[in-house]
Design a protein around this motif. Structure first.
Motif, PDB file in Angstrom:
ATOM      1  N   TYR A 273      48.243  58.173  50.281  1.00 16.27           N
ATOM      2  CA  TYR A 273      47.129  58.924  50.584  1.00 16.27           C
ATOM      3  C   TYR A 273      46.027  58.830  49.661  1.00 16.27           C
ATOM      4  N   LEU A 274      46.250  59.008  48.613  1.00 14.20           N
ATOM      5  CA  LEU A 274      45.101  58.985  47.371  1.00 14.20           C
ATOM      6  C   LEU A 274      44.474  57.495  47.505  1.00 14.20           C
ATOM      7  N   ALA A 276      44.388  55.156  49.525  1.00  8.47           N
ATOM      8  CA  ALA A 276      43.278  55.167  50.802  1.00  8.47           C
ATOM      9  C   ALA A 276      42.279  56.066  50.793  1.00  8.47           C
ATOM     10  N   GLU A 277      42.258  57.135  50.214  1.00  9.40           N
ATOM     11  CA  GLU A 277      41.157  58.208  50.065  1.00  9.40           C
ATOM     12  C   GLU A 277      40.059  57.598  49.397  1.00  9.40           C
ATOM     13  N   ALA A 281      38.883  55.320  52.931  1.00  9.69           N
ATOM     14  CA  ALA A 281      39.172  55.375  54.339  1.00  9.69           C
ATOM     15  C   ALA A 281      39.246  56.864  55.025  1.00  9.69           C
ATOM     16  N   PRO A 283      40.325  60.227  57.456  1.00 13.63           N
ATOM     17  CA  PRO A 283      41.658  60.710  57.250  1.00 13.63           C
ATOM     18  C   PRO A 283      42.903  60.528  57.992  1.00 13.63           C
ATOM     19  N   ASP A 285      43.531  57.280  58.664  1.00 10.41           N
ATOM     20  CA  ASP A 285      43.803  56.171  57.940  1.00 10.41           C
ATOM     21  C   ASP A 285      44.626  56.501  56.520  1.00 10.41           C
ATOM     22  N   CYS A 286      44.131  57.608  55.939  1.00  9.50           N
ATOM     23  CA  CYS A 286      44.841  58.062  54.730  1.00  9.50           C
ATOM     24  C   CYS A 286      46.260  58.468  54.992  1.00  9.50           C
ATOM     25  N   GLN A 289      48.424  55.349  55.592  1.00 12.10           N
ATOM     26  CA  GLN A 289      49.088  54.774  54.419  1.00 12.10           C
ATOM     27  C   GLN A 289      50.017  55.782  53.482  1.00 12.10           C
ATOM     28  N   ALA A 290      49.955  56.852  53.733  1.00 15.34           N
ATOM     29  CA  ALA A 290      50.918  58.114  53.054  1.00 15.34           C
ATOM     30  C   ALA A 290      52.160  57.676  53.847  1.00 15.34           C
TER      31      ALA A 290
END
Ligand SMILES: O=P(O)(O)OC[C@@]1(O)O[C@H](CO)[C@@H](O)[C@@H]1O
Length: 336
Positions: A273-274, A276-277, A281, A283, A285-286, A289-290
């Motif tokens: 998540y982080l 991607a963030e 990216a 939300p 998409d974050c 990825q998480a």
């Protein structure tokens, strides 16, 4: 830049059994291995292996095997030397993927050491170039003698001492440290509970009910947003994960993976998540990825964290729910 604080790191020892765990018997292991562990340490390892800069801040002697493991994995770290050795946590894995985990309490951290750890962390934020675009992850259990509101104290100290240069704060913990953080105003920008922790933090429902019903979990997460949490990334085991913010909520699901060890899967999900963030990216998409990171971690043995290249975000399906914590309406849409 993503900093992590692991107040109670561990050397994770993973023992692979040839069959089912037999209580009371002597069993010969198929293999045994050791990795540096603790939730924040795992987040830093997952980020580092994916090429994202992270600094792990933790207590422990320079000579401790956890530091040796971090050096071997090329993870940047800052340690507060303490006399007692760090704990060893044991994971027993069976061929069908069942894991049994035994976590030790860890060495106590005296009040002066707690204060020194906070000072080291604030220094790491400044030296590491952390700013409002950066994250600080406060993760895991607290060692003996550390009060349950420790994460709230850390959050207050970081925000007071760094002001506008303070990084955003993510918390991943459970039990009294989680409740202590929430009740004492830690107000994290991101909270990463699993279903059990979400139930615990909201008193909303049982863990099983939240895992079985993501919409119920979304409502529980919405309660935390109303109480000042910036965003909730809730991992729901095989059901995937949920992201609830003030601007919307999303559910992510994925095809089942053959789990070899779920240890560290939640930490890898947070790292996914982080990373991607911080790459900018959106939300959903974050969240994607998480879930991709968490699934990849679960398919690996021991406390192994996956690199970004080993993840498959394309296999994750995102369902947009309508507004924070609300049930989806007819306007909900599917994205692949
Ligand atoms: O005892 P805590 O601090 O709650 O959890 C520690 C731990 O179980 O968390 C990681 C997996 O998430 C492992 O590396 C480590 O052994």
């Amino acid at each position: 830049m993503i900093l992590t604080l692991t107040a109670n790191p561990s050397l994770d020892r993973t023992v692979q059994l040839p069959g089912e765990l037999e209580r009371g018997a002597v069993q010969r292991a198929v293999s045994a291995g050791e990795e540096p562990g603790g939730k924040g340490v795992n987040v830093s390892r997952a980020l580092t292996v994916s090429g994202v800069r992270s600094i792990a801040v933790l207590p422990g002697a320079d000579s401790d095997p956890v530091m040796a493991g971090l050096r071997l994995a090329s993870v940047e770290y800052l340690n507060l030397p303490i006399e007692a050795p760090l704990r060893s946590n044991i994971t027993l894995t069976e061929p069908d993927g069942t894991t049994t985990k035994i976590n030790a309490p860890g060495p106590p951290l005296k009040p002066a050491e707690q204060e020194a750890l906070i000072t080291l962390l604030v220094g790491a934020c400044t030296a590491g170039g952390a700013g409002p675009g950066a994250w600080l992850v406060l993760a895991g259990s607290l060692p003996p003698e550390v009060p349950p509101d420790f994460y709230a104290s850390v959050a207050h100290a970081v925000r007071e001492r760094l002001g506008a240069a303070s990084p955003r704060i993510a918390i991943d913990s459970s039990g009294p440290p989680l409740m202590g953080a929430l009740l004492h105003g830690a107000a994290p920008d991101l909270l990463k509970p699993n279903a059990e922790e979400l139930a615990e933090a909201t008193g909303f429902s049982s863990e099983a009910a939240l895992e079985a019903d993501p919409l119920l979990a979304a409502r529980a997460a919405g309660m935390l947003i109303e109480r000042g949490v910036g965003a909730v990334l809730a991992t729901l085991g095989a059901k995937g994960a949920l992201l609830v913010t003030q601007n919307g909520s999303w559910l992510a699901s994925r095809p089942p993976v053959r789990a070899r060890s779920t240890v560290g899967a939640g930490d890898s999900a947070l790292a996914g998540y982080l990373l991607a963030e911080v790459a900018g990216a959106a939300p959903p998409d974050c969240l994607r990825q998480a879930v991709a990171h968490g699934a990849a971690a679960a398919s690996l043995p021991g406390t192994t964290v996956p690199a970004l290249s080993a993840t498959d975000p394309g296999a994750v399906t995102i369902t947009t729910l309508n507004g924070a914590g609300r049930t989806p309406s007819s306007s909900s849409k599917e994205e692949s």
